[in-house]
Design an enzyme around this catalytic site. Structure first.
Site, PDB file in Angstrom:
ATOM      1  N   ASP A   1      58.391 -73.946 -92.298  1.00 44.66           N
ATOM      2  CA  ASP A   1      59.819 -73.468 -92.079  1.00 44.66           C
ATOM      3  C   ASP A   1      60.329 -74.474 -90.879  1.00 44.66           C
ATOM      4  O   ASP A   1      59.736 -74.684 -89.739  1.00 44.66           O
ATOM      5  CB  ASP A   1      59.872 -71.844 -91.475  1.00 44.66           C
ATOM      6  CG  ASP A   1      61.065 -71.175 -91.939  1.00 44.66           C
ATOM      7  OD1 ASP A   1      62.240 -71.840 -91.248  1.00 44.66           O
ATOM      8  OD2 ASP A   1      61.322 -70.488 -92.796  1.00 44.66           O
TER       9      ASP A   1
ATOM     10  N   ILE B   1      60.640 -80.656 -95.639  1.00 44.12           N
ATOM     11  CA  ILE B   1      60.386 -80.792 -97.273  1.00 44.12           C
ATOM     12  C   ILE B   1      61.035 -81.803 -97.980  1.00 44.12           C
ATOM     13  O   ILE B   1      60.696 -81.975 -99.065  1.00 44.12           O
ATOM     14  CB  ILE B   1      60.365 -79.421 -97.640  1.00 44.12           C
ATOM     15  CG1 ILE B   1      61.779 -78.877 -97.657  1.00 44.12           C
ATOM     16  CG2 ILE B   1      59.363 -78.294 -96.969  1.00 44.12           C
ATOM     17  CD1 ILE B   1      61.807 -77.511 -98.469  1.00 44.12           C
TER      18      ILE B   1
ATOM     19  N   ASN C   1      60.000 -72.142-101.991  1.00 44.04           N
ATOM     20  CA  ASN C   1      60.958 -71.212-101.691  1.00 44.04           C
ATOM     21  C   ASN C   1      62.288 -71.455-100.591  1.00 44.04           C
ATOM     22  O   ASN C   1      63.079 -70.912-100.793  1.00 44.04           O
ATOM     23  CB  ASN C   1      59.882 -69.928-101.073  1.00 44.04           C
ATOM     24  CG  ASN C   1      60.773 -68.838-100.548  1.00 44.04           C
ATOM     25  OD1 ASN C   1      61.181 -67.989-101.274  1.00 44.04           O
ATOM     26  ND2 ASN C   1      61.077 -68.879 -99.046  1.00 44.04           N
TER      27      ASN C   1
ATOM     28  N   TYR D   1      74.847 -74.406-105.634  1.00 41.71           N
ATOM     29  CA  TYR D   1      73.684 -73.574-105.847  1.00 41.71           C
ATOM     30  C   TYR D   1      73.108 -73.162-107.116  1.00 41.71           C
ATOM     31  O   TYR D   1      72.089 -73.346-107.229  1.00 41.71           O
ATOM     32  CB  TYR D   1      74.006 -72.338-104.789  1.00 41.71           C
ATOM     33  CG  TYR D   1      72.737 -71.083-104.897  1.00 41.71           C
ATOM     34  CD1 TYR D   1      71.421 -71.499-104.163  1.00 41.71           C
ATOM     35  CD2 TYR D   1      72.721 -70.078-105.699  1.00 41.71           C
ATOM     36  CE1 TYR D   1      70.510 -70.565-104.048  1.00 41.71           C
ATOM     37  CE2 TYR D   1      71.616 -69.222-105.694  1.00 41.71           C
ATOM     38  CZ  TYR D   1      70.537 -69.527-104.799  1.00 41.71           C
ATOM     39  OH  TYR D   1      69.338 -68.585-104.598  1.00 41.71           O
TER      40      TYR D   1
ATOM     41  N   LYS E   1      69.923 -74.398-108.744  1.00 39.16           N
ATOM     42  CA  LYS E   1      68.616 -73.696-109.382  1.00 39.16           C
ATOM     43  C   LYS E   1      68.544 -73.921-110.853  1.00 39.16           C
ATOM     44  O   LYS E   1      67.295 -73.746-111.248  1.00 39.16           O
ATOM     45  CB  LYS E   1      69.059 -72.170-108.860  1.00 39.16           C
ATOM     46  CG  LYS E   1      69.137 -71.781-107.668  1.00 39.16           C
ATOM     47  CD  LYS E   1      67.629 -72.197-106.856  1.00 39.16           C
ATOM     48  CE  LYS E   1      67.172 -71.474-105.724  1.00 39.16           C
ATOM     49  NZ  LYS E   1      65.950 -71.716-105.085  1.00 39.16           N
TER      50      LYS E   1
END
Length: 291
Positions: free
Chosen positions: A37, A64, A90, A161, A165
């Site tokens: 994180d 990431i 995630n 978004y 996704k």
């Protein structure tokens, strides 16, 4: 003995919300967990929580969204635990605007964290597992990607978004086919839970009840993710699950529908009745969220 004994799991965005729930659940089932994180203090707090309960955990704050950052995550994981078996992609962010109000930065940042974040870490770990497979070892690896109902059905005010996704859901299908030969399963999840993102987008809907079952608790989604990361799920790949509270379902994506074949080129003027018939014979799509 848990169903993930001796498994090593990397979870991104694991400093809170769903990621934290996944980390705690994997640790409870015997896995060693890497808590990635950008909020390093939050990652350290989750790692400390797991270690206090007798588990093994490593906090990690690497980026990431770059291959170099992803490689550092893999290197740190191997240094700490000697192996890696599961990746749970995630991490995510929101930059909600109506489509015509989106800035280029709003679009790029959501794509960078969601789509590129999924690409970089899966690529680095995937090549690691491919090398293991080619060396004669079965990695028994698993990738769990995170899509969303917004990506499956669309969501007003979230075109960036939703597009990211939806891309992750399609990426999952391709990864599952291409990586299966190396002993890697790939599935995706469209979870619904109370997180920083959903609390900012729809606070009243996800609010915890005063009593009774809390359907929006992130811990409700965690058992499915843990199972997908276990060796019990070796025969399941290329699937997209939806989960909320006690609900679990498999999403049924785009399929080729009814076909009308003229056997020759259509004239534009004759298409109206043909398309009307195709629409009449096809189930209506689920409503876009927010309509």
């Amino acid at each position: 003995m848990g169903i993930c004994d001796q498994r090593v799991v990397v979870i991104t965005g694991a400093g809170g919300g769903l990621g934290r729930a996944y980390a705690l659940a994997f640790a409870a089932e015997g896995a060693a967990v890497v808590i990635n994180d950008v909020r390093t203090e939050a990652a350290q707090a989750v790692a400390a929580e797991i270690e206090a309960a007798g588990g093994r955990a490593l906090a990690n704050g690497d980026d990431i969204t770059s291959t170099a950052g992803a490689q550092r995550i893999l290197d740190a994981t191997l240094a700490a635990f000697g192996d890696v078996h599961v990746l749970v992609n995630n991490a995510g962010i929101l930059r909600d605007r109506m489509f015509l109000s989106l800035s280029e930065e709003d679009w790029d940042e959501v794509m960078r964290v969601h789509l590129k974040g999924h690409f970089c870490l899966a690529g680095v770990l995937g090549r690691h597992w491919r090398a293991a497979s080619k060396a004669g070892r079965d990695p028994q690896a698993a990738i769990v990607n995170t899509s969303s109902g917004a990506g499956l059905q669309g969501s007003i005010g979230q075109s960036n978004y939703a597009a990211a996704k939806a891309g992750i859901a399609a990426l999952t299908l391709v990864q599952a086919v291409e990586l299966g030969r190396y002993g890697i399963t790939v599935n995706c999840l469209a979870p619904a839970a109370r997180t920083l993102m959903t609390e900012s987008a729809m606070p009243d809907m996800v609010k915890a009840p005063a009593s009774g079952f809390d359907a929006w608790d992130p811990l409700n989604v965690a058992p499915l993710v843990v199972w997908l990361g276990s060796t019990q799920a070796r025969g399941v790949t290329g699937r997209c699950f939806e989960a909320r509270g006690g609900e679990l379902s498999l999403a049924d994506g785009w399929r080729t529908g009814k076909i009308r074949d003229k056997g020759a080129r259509w004239d534009p003027a004759e298409l109206g009745p043909v398309i009307a018939q195709l629409i009449a014979e096809t189930p209506a799509p689920q409503p876009v969220y927010g309509t």
